[in-house]
Design a protein around this motif. Structure first.
Motif, PDB file in Angstrom:
ATOM      1  N   ILE A  72      10.416  -0.637   4.290  1.00  0.00           N
ATOM      2  CA  ILE A  72       9.361  -1.115   4.800  1.00  0.00           C
ATOM      3  C   ILE A  72       8.146  -0.951   3.632  1.00  0.00           C
ATOM      4  O   ILE A  72       8.040   0.014   3.050  1.00  0.00           O
ATOM      5  N   ALA A  73       7.713  -2.401   3.190  1.00  0.00           N
ATOM      6  CA  ALA A  73       6.516  -2.402   2.353  1.00  0.00           C
ATOM      7  C   ALA A  73       5.311  -2.573   3.303  1.00  0.00           C
ATOM      8  O   ALA A  73       5.064  -3.747   3.985  1.00  0.00           O
ATOM      9  N   TYR A  74       4.211  -1.746   3.306  1.00  0.00           N
ATOM     10  CA  TYR A  74       3.241  -1.979   4.290  1.00  0.00           C
ATOM     11  C   TYR A  74       2.357  -2.679   3.353  1.00  0.00           C
ATOM     12  O   TYR A  74       1.849  -2.451   2.303  1.00  0.00           O
TER      13      TYR A  74
ATOM     14  N   ARG B 218      -7.404 -10.140  13.751  1.00  0.00           N
ATOM     15  CA  ARG B 218      -6.676  -9.116  12.994  1.00  0.00           C
ATOM     16  C   ARG B 218      -5.527  -9.704  12.514  1.00  0.00           C
ATOM     17  O   ARG B 218      -4.713 -10.350  13.334  1.00  0.00           O
ATOM     18  N   VAL B 219      -5.203  -9.761  11.168  1.00  0.00           N
ATOM     19  CA  VAL B 219      -4.126 -10.114  10.535  1.00  0.00           C
ATOM     20  C   VAL B 219      -3.305  -8.618  10.097  1.00  0.00           C
ATOM     21  O   VAL B 219      -4.072  -8.105   9.314  1.00  0.00           O
ATOM     22  N   ARG B 220      -2.119  -8.675  10.429  1.00  0.00           N
ATOM     23  CA  ARG B 220      -1.182  -7.510   9.872  1.00  0.00           C
ATOM     24  C   ARG B 220      -0.244  -8.171   8.991  1.00  0.00           C
ATOM     25  O   ARG B 220       0.500  -9.193   9.505  1.00  0.00           O
ATOM     26  N   VAL B 221       0.248  -7.513   8.029  1.00  0.00           N
ATOM     27  CA  VAL B 221       1.196  -7.874   7.081  1.00  0.00           C
ATOM     28  C   VAL B 221       2.225  -6.758   6.753  1.00  0.00           C
ATOM     29  O   VAL B 221       2.004  -5.601   6.291  1.00  0.00           O
ATOM     30  N   LYS B 222       3.536  -7.053   6.728  1.00  0.00           N
ATOM     31  CA  LYS B 222       4.689  -6.039   6.231  1.00  0.00           C
ATOM     32  C   LYS B 222       5.740  -6.911   5.482  1.00  0.00           C
ATOM     33  O   LYS B 222       6.000  -8.130   5.627  1.00  0.00           O
ATOM     34  N   SER B 223       6.602  -6.061   4.936  1.00  0.00           N
ATOM     35  CA  SER B 223       7.899  -6.746   4.447  1.00  0.00           C
ATOM     36  C   SER B 223       9.058  -5.584   4.453  1.00  0.00           C
ATOM     37  O   SER B 223       8.655  -4.451   4.117  1.00  0.00           O
ATOM     38  N   THR B 224       9.998  -5.855   5.301  1.00  0.00           N
ATOM     39  CA  THR B 224      11.063  -5.073   5.745  1.00  0.00           C
ATOM     40  C   THR B 224      12.389  -5.596   4.956  1.00  0.00           C
ATOM     41  O   THR B 224      12.766  -6.494   4.591  1.00  0.00           O
TER      42      THR B 224
ATOM     43  N   ARG C 129       0.908  -1.194   0.010  1.00  0.00           N
ATOM     44  CA  ARG C 129       0.011  -0.200  -0.070  1.00  0.00           C
ATOM     45  C   ARG C 129       0.798   1.247   0.034  1.00  0.00           C
ATOM     46  O   ARG C 129       0.551   2.172  -0.348  1.00  0.00           O
ATOM     47  N   ALA C 130       2.036   0.973   0.410  1.00  0.00           N
ATOM     48  CA  ALA C 130       2.933   2.107   0.591  1.00  0.00           C
ATOM     49  C   ALA C 130       4.352   1.938   0.837  1.00  0.00           C
ATOM     50  O   ALA C 130       4.446   0.662   1.449  1.00  0.00           O
ATOM     51  N   TYR C 131       5.502   2.809   0.775  1.00  0.00           N
ATOM     52  CA  TYR C 131       6.768   2.499   1.401  1.00  0.00           C
ATOM     53  C   TYR C 131       7.302   3.510   2.239  1.00  0.00           C
ATOM     54  O   TYR C 131       6.799   4.664   1.996  1.00  0.00           O
ATOM     55  N   PHE C 132       8.418   3.199   2.967  1.00  0.00           N
ATOM     56  CA  PHE C 132       9.096   4.252   3.708  1.00  0.00           C
ATOM     57  C   PHE C 132      10.500   3.815   3.891  1.00  0.00           C
ATOM     58  O   PHE C 132      10.765   2.736   3.923  1.00  0.00           O
ATOM     59  N   LEU C 133      11.336   4.652   3.834  1.00  0.00           N
ATOM     60  CA  LEU C 133      12.932   4.503   4.078  1.00  0.00           C
ATOM     61  C   LEU C 133      13.412   5.092   5.349  1.00  0.00           C
ATOM     62  O   LEU C 133      12.921   6.537   5.428  1.00  0.00           O
TER      63      LEU C 133
ATOM     64  N   ALA D  65      -5.924   3.513   7.729  1.00  0.00           N
ATOM     65  CA  ALA D  65      -6.145   4.539   7.662  1.00  0.00           C
ATOM     66  C   ALA D  65      -4.901   5.668   8.207  1.00  0.00           C
ATOM     67  O   ALA D  65      -4.750   6.579   7.402  1.00  0.00           O
ATOM     68  N   ASN D  66      -4.097   5.077   8.790  1.00  0.00           N
ATOM     69  CA  ASN D  66      -2.853   5.430   8.928  1.00  0.00           C
ATOM     70  C   ASN D  66      -2.066   5.796   7.472  1.00  0.00           C
ATOM     71  O   ASN D  66      -1.512   6.636   7.325  1.00  0.00           O
ATOM     72  N   ILE D  67      -2.072   4.753   6.925  1.00  0.00           N
ATOM     73  CA  ILE D  67      -1.372   4.566   5.708  1.00  0.00           C
ATOM     74  C   ILE D  67      -1.823   5.590   4.547  1.00  0.00           C
ATOM     75  O   ILE D  67      -1.031   6.451   3.860  1.00  0.00           O
ATOM     76  N   ASP D  68      -3.310   5.545   4.558  1.00  0.00           N
ATOM     77  CA  ASP D  68      -3.664   6.487   3.383  1.00  0.00           C
ATOM     78  C   ASP D  68      -3.558   7.873   3.961  1.00  0.00           C
ATOM     79  O   ASP D  68      -3.221   8.676   3.016  1.00  0.00           O
ATOM     80  N   GLN D  69      -3.787   8.298   5.095  1.00  0.00           N
ATOM     81  CA  GLN D  69      -3.592   9.658   5.290  1.00  0.00           C
ATOM     82  C   GLN D  69      -2.248  10.256   5.289  1.00  0.00           C
ATOM     83  O   GLN D  69      -1.920  11.039   4.970  1.00  0.00           O
ATOM     84  N   TRP D  70      -1.193   9.339   5.706  1.00  0.00           N
ATOM     85  CA  TRP D  70       0.173   9.713   5.948  1.00  0.00           C
ATOM     86  C   TRP D  70       0.828   9.777   4.548  1.00  0.00           C
ATOM     87  O   TRP D  70       1.965  10.243   4.203  1.00  0.00           O
ATOM     88  N   VAL D  71       0.218   8.828   3.621  1.00  0.00           N
ATOM     89  CA  VAL D  71       0.660   9.044   2.030  1.00  0.00           C
ATOM     90  C   VAL D  71       0.132  10.571   1.674  1.00  0.00           C
ATOM     91  O   VAL D  71       1.017  11.286   0.764  1.00  0.00           O
ATOM     92  N   LYS D  72      -1.011  10.905   2.057  1.00  0.00           N
ATOM     93  CA  LYS D  72      -1.495  12.140   1.509  1.00  0.00           C
ATOM     94  C   LYS D  72      -0.826  13.204   2.214  1.00  0.00           C
ATOM     95  O   LYS D  72      -0.486  14.393   1.546  1.00  0.00           O
ATOM     96  N   ASP D  73      -0.265  13.054   3.362  1.00  0.00           N
ATOM     97  CA  ASP D  73       0.577  14.008   3.840  1.00  0.00           C
ATOM     98  C   ASP D  73       2.170  14.032   3.532  1.00  0.00           C
ATOM     99  O   ASP D  73       2.917  14.715   3.961  1.00  0.00           O
ATOM    100  N   LYS D  74       2.444  13.221   2.523  1.00  0.00           N
ATOM    101  CA  LYS D  74       3.639  12.926   2.032  1.00  0.00           C
ATOM    102  C   LYS D  74       4.954  12.349   3.008  1.00  0.00           C
ATOM    103  O   LYS D  74       6.151  12.777   2.949  1.00  0.00           O
ATOM    104  N   VAL D  75       4.217  11.590   3.935  1.00  0.00           N
ATOM    105  CA  VAL D  75       5.145  11.046   5.171  1.00  0.00           C
ATOM    106  C   VAL D  75       5.626   9.867   4.536  1.00  0.00           C
ATOM    107  O   VAL D  75       6.876   9.255   4.572  1.00  0.00           O
ATOM    108  N   LEU D  76       4.726   8.951   4.010  1.00  0.00           N
ATOM    109  CA  LEU D  76       4.984   7.707   3.329  1.00  0.00           C
ATOM    110  C   LEU D  76       4.912   7.988   1.847  1.00  0.00           C
ATOM    111  O   LEU D  76       4.280   8.888   1.218  1.00  0.00           O
TER     112      LEU D  76
END
Length: 415
Positions: A339-341, A369-375, A266-270, A302-313
Motif C-alpha cells: 500500500i502507498a498511503y 473528508r477525502v481519503r486516498v490510497k493505492s494498493t 506519504r509512506a509504504y507498507f508490505l 498523524a498515524n502515518i507520521d508516527q508509525w514511520v517514526k516507529d519504523k512500522v511503515l
C-alpha cells in the motif's frame, strides 16, 4: 478439501483480527486536558460528506484486463465498499452523505467534473434499514490445525527471536488476540449505514473509468443539505498512480520486493501470506512485531507520521524491501500485498475560527473528508509486469487469460 478449508479459516481469522481483538493499538493520542468551564462545546456540522478513493493494481501479467472480462464485469459490477476491498484492479470510489436535518437519510446528488467521464453527477441514495428477523444458519465448525508463524522486517535473513508462533489447535481467543496485536485506525471514512446516502448504489453501479480524474469542482446537493457544500479536488486527492509491486526470484532464497515511487505517497507498507501444509505463514515489512492486518487501509496523517517514526511503515523515499530467505520456501505459493498511503483532505465550512471569542458564534454548515490510497498484490517469485522471472525476460503469450480464482488458489492454498 479439508486442507483448503482449514487454510481458508486461518485466512478469515487473520483478516478479521484487527476488528475482533481489542488488544490492538489504535491511533496514538495525547492525554486531553480537563475541559475548561469557559470552553464552548464542540459543534457538529449540519452535513458530513466522505469520499474514499482507491487505485488497485494486480502485479501479474494479464491481470489488469481481468476487470474488463465480460463475465467478471457483469458479476462484480460496482458495489459500495470497493475502495476498501482492494482485490479487483482499477479505480474505486465510495461516497457517503449524512445530514442532521434528515437523520433517516436523504436523496442527494454529487456533481462531478468532466474528467470523471461518468456524466454530470452521481446519485446518492439512503441506506435502507435492516429488516428484522431472518434465520440463524447452522455451521459445522472444525477447529483449525497447524500453526501461525509471524515474521517481520526488511532483511535478507530471519532476524533473531523470529518467528512468533501460535498453535491453532490449542490457542484460545486471547492467544489469537495477543498474536495479532498490532496497530490499526478506527473507521473515519465513507460507510454504508442507515442514515447515510451512498454511492455506488442500486440505481447507479457504473464502474469508474480507467482514465477518470477527480480534478476540478465538486458540489453536493439534497434535501437537508446546506446549499454551499462545494469544494475543489486538487492533484493530491486525485486517484493515485498504480503501485507497481514486483517480487521476482526464487521463494527459497531472499526475495527483494521493489516498487515505483508513487507521486504524493506519504509512506509504504508490505505484507505477505502463504500456506505450508496446515501452517499459515505471515510476514510484514514492519521493523517491530506487527502482522499489519490493520495497516493495509486508510490512515490519518498523524498515524502515518508516527508509525514511520516507529519504523512500522516505510518512508516515502524507500522503494525496496528484502523478504527473509526461506520463510516461504516450502509454501505452495505466497501473496504479497502493498500500500502507498495518500494525502487526506479535511475541510469544514465556514472554517473554525482561531479567535476564541469568535468560536462561540461559529456554526459549521458542512465537513468533508477525502481519503486516498493505492494498493497492489503480487505473487512472490512470479513474473512481474515486465515479464521478468528471476531477472530473465520472457516472450509474451497472446490472449493469455487470467482467472482470479486460480490466482488465489495457487497463491494462498498451493493448489
Amino acid at each position: 478439501m479439508k486442507r483448503t478449508a482449514r487454510l481458508a479459516l486461518a485466512v478469515a481469522v487473520a483478516l478479521a483480527a484487527p476488528a475482533a481483538f481489542a488488544q490492538s493499538k489504535a491511533a496514538p493520542s495525547k492525554a486531553s486536558p480537563a475541559p475548561s468551564k469557559a470552553a464552548p462545546a464542540a459543534k457538529a456540522p449540519i452535513a458530513n460528506y466522505w469520499m474514499d478513493i482507491a487505485t488497485v493494481h494486480l502485479a501479474m501479467p494479464g491481470a489488469e484486463d481481468m476487470a474488463d472480462m465480460p463475465i467478471l464485469g457483469n458479476l462484480m459490477g460496482n458495489a459500495f465498499g470497493g475502495s476498501k476491498v482492494g482485490v479487483m484492479p482499477g479505480k474505486w470510489m465510495d461516497l457517503a452523505l449524512y445530514t442532521r436535518q434528515k437523520p433517516a437519510g436523504t436523496n442527494g446528488t454529487h456533481a462531478i467534473p468532466p474528467g470523471m467521464a461518468m456524466g454530470a453527477s452521481l446519485p446518492l441514495e439512503p441506506v435502507p434499514k435492516p429488516q428484522p428477523g431472518g434465520t440463524s444458519g447452522q455451521f459445522d465448525y472444525e477447529r483449525p490445525k497447524g500453526r501461525l508463524l509471524l515474521y517481520w522486517g526488511c532483511s535478507p535473513t530471519v532476524r533473531p527471536g523470529q518467528p512468533r508462533v501460535l498453535d491453532m489447535a490449542t490457542a484460545s481467543i486471547e492467544d489469537f488476540g495477543r498474536f495479532f496485536m498490532g496497530r490499526y485506525s478506527p473507521e473515519r471514512g465513507a460507510t454504508s449505514r442507515p442514515g447515510h446516502a451512498i454511492w455506488p448504489n442500486e440505481t447507479d453501479r457504473q464502474r469508474v473509468p480507467k482514465d477518470a480524474s477527480l480534478l476540478g469542482e465538486h458540489a453536493v446537493t439534497g434535501d437537508g443539505v446546506p446549499p454551499g457544500l462545494k469544494f475543489a479536488i486538487g492533484e493530491r486527492q486525485d486517484f493515485m498512480e498504480r503501485l507497481r509491486l514486483a517480487a521476482p526470484g526464487d521463494p527459497k532464497a531472499s526475495i527483494e520486493a521493489s516498487w515505483n515511487a508513487v507521486a504524493h505517497a506519504r509512506a509504504y507498507f508490505l505484507q505477505a501470506m502463504g500456506g505450508d501444509g496446515n501452517d499459515m505463514i505471515l510476514w510484514s515489512s514492519s521493523d517491530v512485531p506487527d502482522a499489519g492486518l490493520g495497516l493495509v487501509d486508510y490512515l490519518s496523517h498523524a498515524n502515518i507520521d508516527q508509525w514511520v517514526k516507529d519504523k512500522v511503515l516505510m518512508p516515502a523515499t524507500q522503494q525496496r524491501c528484502a523478504i527473509p530467505q526461506g520463510i516461504f520456501g516450502q509454501a505452495g505459493g505466497a501473496m504479497l500485498r502493498g500500500i502507498a498511503y495518500g494525502n487526506e483532505l479535511n475541510l469544514v465550512h465556514p472554517p473554525r475560527p482561531t479567535d476564541a471569542r469568535a468560536l462561540a458564534a461559529w456554526n459549521p454548515e458542512w465537513s468533508l473528508r477525502v481519503r486516498v490510497k493505492s494498493t497492489a498484490m503480487a505473487m512472490l517469485g512470479a513474473e512481474d509486469d515486465g515479464g521478468r522471472r528471476g531477472g530473465r525476460e520472457r516472450e509474451p503469450k497472446k490472449e493469455e487469460a487470467v482467472n482470479p480464482l486460480d490466482i488465489l488458489r495457487k497463491g494462498i492454498f498451493g493448489r
